[in-house]
Design a protein around this motif. Structure first.
Motif, PDB file in Angstrom:
ATOM      1  N   LEU A  99      41.883  37.745  38.109  1.00 10.16           N
ATOM      2  CA  LEU A  99      41.873  38.662  39.250  1.00 10.16           C
ATOM      3  C   LEU A  99      40.641  39.550  39.149  1.00 10.16           C
ATOM      4  N   VAL A 100      39.837  39.559  40.217  1.00 12.78           N
ATOM      5  CA  VAL A 100      38.689  40.465  40.277  1.00 12.78           C
ATOM      6  C   VAL A 100      39.091  41.616  41.191  1.00 12.78           C
ATOM      7  N   ASP A 101      39.202  42.798  40.608  1.00 16.24           N
ATOM      8  CA  ASP A 101      39.518  43.995  41.396  1.00 16.24           C
ATOM      9  C   ASP A 101      38.184  44.613  41.806  1.00 16.24           C
ATOM     10  N   LEU A 102      37.791  44.339  43.041  1.00 17.80           N
ATOM     11  CA  LEU A 102      36.456  44.754  43.491  1.00 17.80           C
ATOM     12  C   LEU A 102      36.313  46.267  43.567  1.00 17.80           C
ATOM     13  N   THR A 103      37.437  46.997  43.577  1.00 19.25           N
ATOM     14  CA  THR A 103      37.327  48.464  43.586  1.00 19.25           C
ATOM     15  C   THR A 103      36.839  48.980  42.235  1.00 19.25           C
ATOM     16  N   LYS A 104      36.921  48.143  41.204  1.00 18.86           N
ATOM     17  CA  LYS A 104      36.483  48.556  39.869  1.00 18.86           C
ATOM     18  C   LYS A 104      35.095  48.042  39.516  1.00 18.86           C
ATOM     19  N   ALA A 127      42.966  29.722  41.470  1.00 14.28           N
ATOM     20  CA  ALA A 127      43.162  30.396  40.179  1.00 14.28           C
ATOM     21  C   ALA A 127      42.481  31.762  40.167  1.00 14.28           C
ATOM     22  N   TRP A 128      41.340  31.866  40.855  1.00 15.12           N
ATOM     23  CA  TRP A 128      40.643  33.157  40.946  1.00 15.12           C
ATOM     24  C   TRP A 128      41.125  33.875  42.195  1.00 15.12           C
ATOM     25  N   MET A 129      41.434  35.152  42.044  1.00 14.34           N
ATOM     26  CA  MET A 129      41.925  35.956  43.164  1.00 14.34           C
ATOM     27  C   MET A 129      41.162  37.281  43.189  1.00 14.34           C
ATOM     28  N   TYR A 130      41.222  37.946  44.347  1.00 14.22           N
ATOM     29  CA  TYR A 130      40.462  39.191  44.530  1.00 14.22           C
ATOM     30  C   TYR A 130      41.306  40.256  45.203  1.00 14.22           C
ATOM     31  N   LEU A 131      41.053  41.508  44.813  1.00 16.55           N
ATOM     32  CA  LEU A 131      41.552  42.685  45.525  1.00 16.55           C
ATOM     33  C   LEU A 131      40.344  43.466  46.019  1.00 16.55           C
ATOM     34  N   SER A 132      40.501  44.123  47.171  1.00 14.52           N
ATOM     35  CA  SER A 132      39.373  44.871  47.727  1.00 14.52           C
ATOM     36  C   SER A 132      39.872  46.075  48.512  1.00 14.52           C
ATOM     37  N   SER A 133      39.023  47.087  48.608  1.00 13.20           N
ATOM     38  CA  SER A 133      39.338  48.236  49.460  1.00 13.20           C
ATOM     39  C   SER A 133      38.717  48.050  50.842  1.00 13.20           C
ATOM     40  N   VAL A 134      37.836  47.058  50.952  1.00  9.26           N
ATOM     41  CA  VAL A 134      37.136  46.772  52.209  1.00  9.26           C
ATOM     42  C   VAL A 134      37.633  45.409  52.704  1.00  9.26           C
ATOM     43  N   PRO A 135      37.894  45.257  54.010  1.00  2.00           N
ATOM     44  CA  PRO A 135      38.347  43.947  54.506  1.00  2.00           C
ATOM     45  C   PRO A 135      37.437  42.819  54.000  1.00  2.00           C
ATOM     46  N   PHE A 136      38.047  41.722  53.602  1.00  2.00           N
ATOM     47  CA  PHE A 136      37.289  40.665  52.933  1.00  2.00           C
ATOM     48  C   PHE A 136      36.172  40.083  53.797  1.00  2.00           C
ATOM     49  N   ASP A 137      36.375  40.049  55.120  1.00  2.00           N
ATOM     50  CA  ASP A 137      35.301  39.497  55.949  1.00  2.00           C
ATOM     51  C   ASP A 137      34.067  40.405  55.923  1.00  2.00           C
ATOM     52  N   GLU A 160      46.947  52.934  49.786  1.00  2.00           N
ATOM     53  CA  GLU A 160      45.811  53.674  50.351  1.00  2.00           C
ATOM     54  C   GLU A 160      44.479  53.170  49.795  1.00  2.00           C
ATOM     55  N   LYS A 161      44.546  52.441  48.691  1.00  2.00           N
ATOM     56  CA  LYS A 161      43.321  52.027  47.991  1.00  2.00           C
ATOM     57  C   LYS A 161      42.892  50.608  48.356  1.00  2.00           C
ATOM     58  N   TYR A 162      43.883  49.742  48.610  1.00  2.00           N
ATOM     59  CA  TYR A 162      43.571  48.317  48.800  1.00  2.00           C
ATOM     60  C   TYR A 162      43.926  47.845  50.206  1.00  2.00           C
ATOM     61  N   VAL A 163      43.162  46.864  50.726  1.00  2.00           N
ATOM     62  CA  VAL A 163      43.630  46.160  51.920  1.00  2.00           C
ATOM     63  C   VAL A 163      44.800  45.271  51.479  1.00  2.00           C
ATOM     64  N   ASN A 164      45.725  45.059  52.381  1.00  2.00           N
ATOM     65  CA  ASN A 164      46.953  44.337  52.024  1.00  2.00           C
ATOM     66  C   ASN A 164      46.718  42.822  52.065  1.00  2.00           C
ATOM     67  N   HIS A 165      45.879  42.368  51.177  1.00  2.00           N
ATOM     68  CA  HIS A 165      45.520  40.946  51.156  1.00  2.00           C
ATOM     69  C   HIS A 165      45.025  40.597  49.753  1.00  2.00           C
ATOM     70  N   ILE A 166      45.615  39.598  49.152  1.00  2.00           N
ATOM     71  CA  ILE A 166      45.098  39.067  47.878  1.00  2.00           C
ATOM     72  C   ILE A 166      44.345  37.795  48.228  1.00  2.00           C
ATOM     73  N   TYR A 167      43.019  37.885  48.190  1.00  2.00           N
ATOM     74  CA  TYR A 167      42.214  36.711  48.557  1.00  2.00           C
ATOM     75  C   TYR A 167      42.347  35.667  47.450  1.00  2.00           C
ATOM     76  N   GLY A 168      42.794  34.483  47.828  1.00  2.00           N
ATOM     77  CA  GLY A 168      43.013  33.419  46.845  1.00  2.00           C
ATOM     78  C   GLY A 168      44.487  33.136  46.613  1.00  2.00           C
ATOM     79  N   LYS A 169      45.348  34.042  47.102  1.00  2.00           N
ATOM     80  CA  LYS A 169      46.787  33.782  46.940  1.00  2.00           C
ATOM     81  C   LYS A 169      47.203  32.580  47.790  1.00  2.00           C
ATOM     82  N   GLU A 170      46.655  32.527  49.000  1.00  2.00           N
ATOM     83  CA  GLU A 170      47.054  31.447  49.903  1.00  2.00           C
ATOM     84  C   GLU A 170      45.884  30.592  50.381  1.00  2.00           C
TER      85      GLU A 170
END
Ligand code: SF4
Ligand code: SF4
Ligand code: SF4
Length: 270
Positions: free
Chosen positions: A11-16, A200-210, A184-194
């Motif tokens: 998991l890459v937490d892009l906020t970090k 295997a690699w997934m991402y969290l972001s505070s900014v919409p992935f697009d 409040e910190k993350y967009v409600n989307h785990i990129y790579g979950k679906e």
């Protein structure tokens, strides 16, 4: 050391992520990839895109926030799909989805057809255009390190622990926990979950992935079926081409091994 057979995930937490490029440098070092002098292209991403010598790249993304310009960073590499389209499209079985998660690649089987490059929804495999005997290259998920019970080199090196690694189920649960506890910190989307049936690699972001440069609109189901739906329309062409290209690859690889660089010389350039 027990063999790891449970699917692993990252998991890459892009906020970090602080954009230090430590992961990119460590990946080059571990995988003995060469480096080249790059040129400024109006953006701090360097090199400008992934290539056969760059398995992972930290992209610098310019965004607007509260009337200010902000820089966000994304680390990109092979997503190691659960149902990899590259493996499904390859007519000679050069790619393998392993039980531990990595999608591995055997260059000696590769016939250079580049179907994998066309099939990959994330445009990951890169061709060695400048080599006499080119093959395809991509991130290995440090399969040999995982097999030895270690985490991937890029994960180990990340200073702010923006990347975590472990059993896929636990990593996914941790991503869900972070979103639930900090909406409040993350967009409600785990990129790579679906995307593409899950990766295997997934991402969290505070900014919409697009807005972070991620490809939007990737189908949620596995893509290999879609791939074969188109390839199967030309079965004789695919089969015939595979035979011809296999013969070419055999001759090419024989020539390649004749002039092969000794293993201890590998990776010394750059
Ligand atoms: S991201 Fe592309 S290259 Fe990587 S496993 Fe998926 S289809 Fe294959
Ligand atoms: S998992 Fe290994 S090969 Fe892939 S980006 Fe990280 S260090 Fe590079
Ligand atoms: S090492 Fe970690 S913080 Fe640095 S660029 Fe890579 S993911 Fe971001």
């Amino acid at each position: 050391m027990a063999t790891i057979t449970k699917p692993q995930g990252a998991l890459v937490d892009l906020t970090k992520c602080i954009g230090c490029r430590g992961c990119q440098v460590t990946c080059k070092s571990w995988n003995q990839r060469s480096t080249k002098k790059t040129q400024m292209t109006g953006n701090f991403t360097s090199p400008g895109d992934m290539n056969s010598e760059t398995y992972t790249l930290v992209k610098f993304i310019e965004n607007d926030k509260d009337a200010d310009v902000t820089w966000d960073f994304i680390k990109v590499q092979c997503m190691h799909c659960k149902n990899p389209a590259c493996a499904s499209a390859c007519p000679v079985g050069a790619f393998t989805k392993t039980p531990a998660g990595p999608v591995t690649y055997e260059p000696e089987k590769c016939i250079g057809c580049r179907y994998c490059m066309m099939a990959c929804p994330f445009q990951i495999p890169k061709y060695e255009w400048d080599k006499k005997y080119p093959v395809v290259q991509k991130c290995t998920f440090c399969a040999e390190r995982i097999a030895d019970g270690m985490e991937p080199a890029c994960v180990k090196t990340c200073p702010p622990n923006a990347i975590i690694f472990g059993d896929h189920d636990k990593i996914l649960a941790e991503a869900e926990r972070r979103i639930k506890e900090h909406p409040e910190k993350y967009v409600n989307h785990i990129y790579g979950k679906e995307e593409a049936g899950g990766t295997a690699w997934m991402y969290l972001s505070s900014v919409p992935f697009d807005k972070m440069g991620f490809k939007a609109g990737i189908p949620k189901g596995p893509l290999p079926d879609l791939t074969w739906a188109s390839l199967s329309k030309i079965p004789y062409a695919v089969g015939g081409l595979a035979v011809i290209l296999s013969a070419i690859a055999f001759i090419r690889n024989r020539g390649n091994s004749d002039s092969a660089v000794p293993p201890d010389e590998k990776g010394k350039e750059g």
